[in-house]
Design a protein around this motif. Sequence first.
Motif, short mmCIF file in Angstrom:
data_model
loop_
_atom_site.label_atom_id
_atom_site.label_comp_id
_atom_site.label_asym_id
_atom_site.label_seq_id
_atom_site.Cartn_x
_atom_site.Cartn_y
_atom_site.Cartn_z
N GLY A 174 -23.30 27.13 20.19
CA GLY A 174 -23.13 26.78 20.60
C GLY A 174 -21.67 26.76 21.42
O GLY A 174 -21.91 28.26 22.02
N ARG A 265 -21.62 23.11 18.04
CA ARG A 265 -22.17 24.06 17.40
C ARG A 265 -23.97 22.95 16.71
O ARG A 265 -23.47 22.75 15.85
N LEU A 266 -24.58 23.82 16.40
CA LEU A 266 -25.40 23.60 15.27
C LEU A 266 -25.70 24.61 14.59
O LEU A 266 -26.12 25.88 15.27
N HIS A 283 -22.96 21.97 11.69
CA HIS A 283 -22.78 21.08 12.86
C HIS A 283 -21.69 20.24 13.30
O HIS A 283 -20.44 20.02 12.14
N HIS A 285 -19.06 18.34 16.00
CA HIS A 285 -19.05 17.87 17.04
C HIS A 285 -17.80 17.23 17.70
O HIS A 285 -16.94 17.36 17.11
N ARG A 321 -31.63 18.46 10.02
CA ARG A 321 -31.28 19.84 11.12
C ARG A 321 -31.55 18.93 12.47
O ARG A 321 -30.70 18.77 13.84
N ALA A 322 -32.74 18.09 12.86
CA ALA A 322 -33.17 17.20 13.88
C ALA A 322 -32.22 16.26 13.98
O ALA A 322 -32.34 15.78 15.69
N SER A 325 -29.41 17.87 15.35
CA SER A 325 -29.57 18.09 16.91
C SER A 325 -29.36 16.70 18.07
O SER A 325 -28.73 17.11 18.83
N ARG A 326 -29.49 15.34 17.13
CA ARG A 326 -29.60 14.47 18.31
C ARG A 326 -28.68 14.20 18.33
O ARG A 326 -28.28 13.43 19.90
N LEU A 328 -25.67 15.76 17.99
CA LEU A 328 -25.13 16.36 18.62
C LEU A 328 -24.90 15.40 19.84
O LEU A 328 -24.08 15.20 21.06
#
Length: 457
Positions: A174, A265-266, A283, A285, A321-322, A325-326, A328
Amino acid sequence: MRVLVVGGGPTGLTLGIELARRGVGVRVVDKAAAYFDGSRGDGLQPRTLEVFDDLGVLDAVRAAGAPPAPLRVHLDGRFVGEHWMTEPRDPRPDVPYPNGWVLGQSQTEAILRDRLSEYGVRVELGTELTGLEQDANGVTARFATGEESRFDYLVGADGGASFVRKAIGVAFPGVTDESFRVLVGDVTVPGLDPTVGHWFAGADHPMQGVALTPLPGTGRFQFMTPVDAGDDASPEVMQAALDRYATGLRLTGYGWSTVWRPNVRLAGRFRVGRVFLAGDAAHVHPPTGGQGLNTGVQDAYNLGWKLAAETALDSYETERRAVASRVLGVSTDLLDKYVEGHPDAHKRGEEGFGLDITYRAPDATGTLVTGDRAPDAPLLDPDGKGVRLFDLFRGPHFTRLCFGAPAPDEEHAYAVLRPGDRPGHGRYVVDAEGHAFAAYAAAPGDTFLVRPDGYLA
């Protein structure tokens, strides 16, 4: 089964409750010597309120907090109007909590700790994890005290600098933007109306100023303003920033404060064998959008029932995780607007409420399919007393809804009937106003199975 949860913040506490209420032997440890005391993540999103409803803490959260307040905008010392980050919305049959809620993070944590203690589990402060080793049958954890203990699973909910993540060798790609810094802290401002927020700025740069938002139940405000490199989070820096845009206001009390840099970061993985990552360990934010705490709570809500049942454990990473990600992406877009001074930088939309979180397959079609959030709706029980679908879902169980058809002989199976339908055998509820049939787009004979975390199985 024994599970070690490393980290006593909102994510670790939620997971502890989820496991404890299912009879799992759980320890929640934290290396800190004392509980966190500050506002930090003070915005609870609508979906988090639904989670808290299920966990049995919503009444306490609502009693301690308050709805988001409008911001009273002052430019060059002149009041120019009020601004809502999100326009208040009315409840709907399928969405009982349509608006966010404001409560300082330490207050939220205290409520969750109290709930966890009802199951006989307490956060073990001053208990630092210093090593872990896993094999096919479990995880061995080593602590700074010299203790060595064996667990079936271990969950790292130990923040962005996660020891657990590093110990299992998971990358954390990230960006960290060193060029933009924001001072955030808790302050007391005598004479300033504590029922609303306040924005002080110059008319030439109205998006750059000082925000003071009320912290319910504390008499304090959360202070936020951009600062230059080299500035610290001291009271002097806070007062100087306020003096640039307002006169006659003195900061007389200070609590938690920090200078944050945009950090996005992820983690490359959320699971390695018997070790899982959740919350900021998985993760991180920017605070724009108020998503960090809320996403961590959702991680724990997703993982808890799967871990307790030792089922579908690989789906935790796939699903969460998906979503992370969205989310973020949502937070980063808002941050970019804030940095650029965009007039919509302080507006919040439904994309941040968490109500649209779905675990549906990428190629799935339809209004309501497997993986979607199970809607709420008002109903009547057999005695004519009002209940809600969320009342039926509350608890660690699956719930089966059979629309217009008898329910099977299962403890948490219900026939959802229209007025005049014959109940037949088994448990039933009546959809007197048709809201449940509408929310589920259900036809007679349709059956829905609701997961313990409130999503369709």
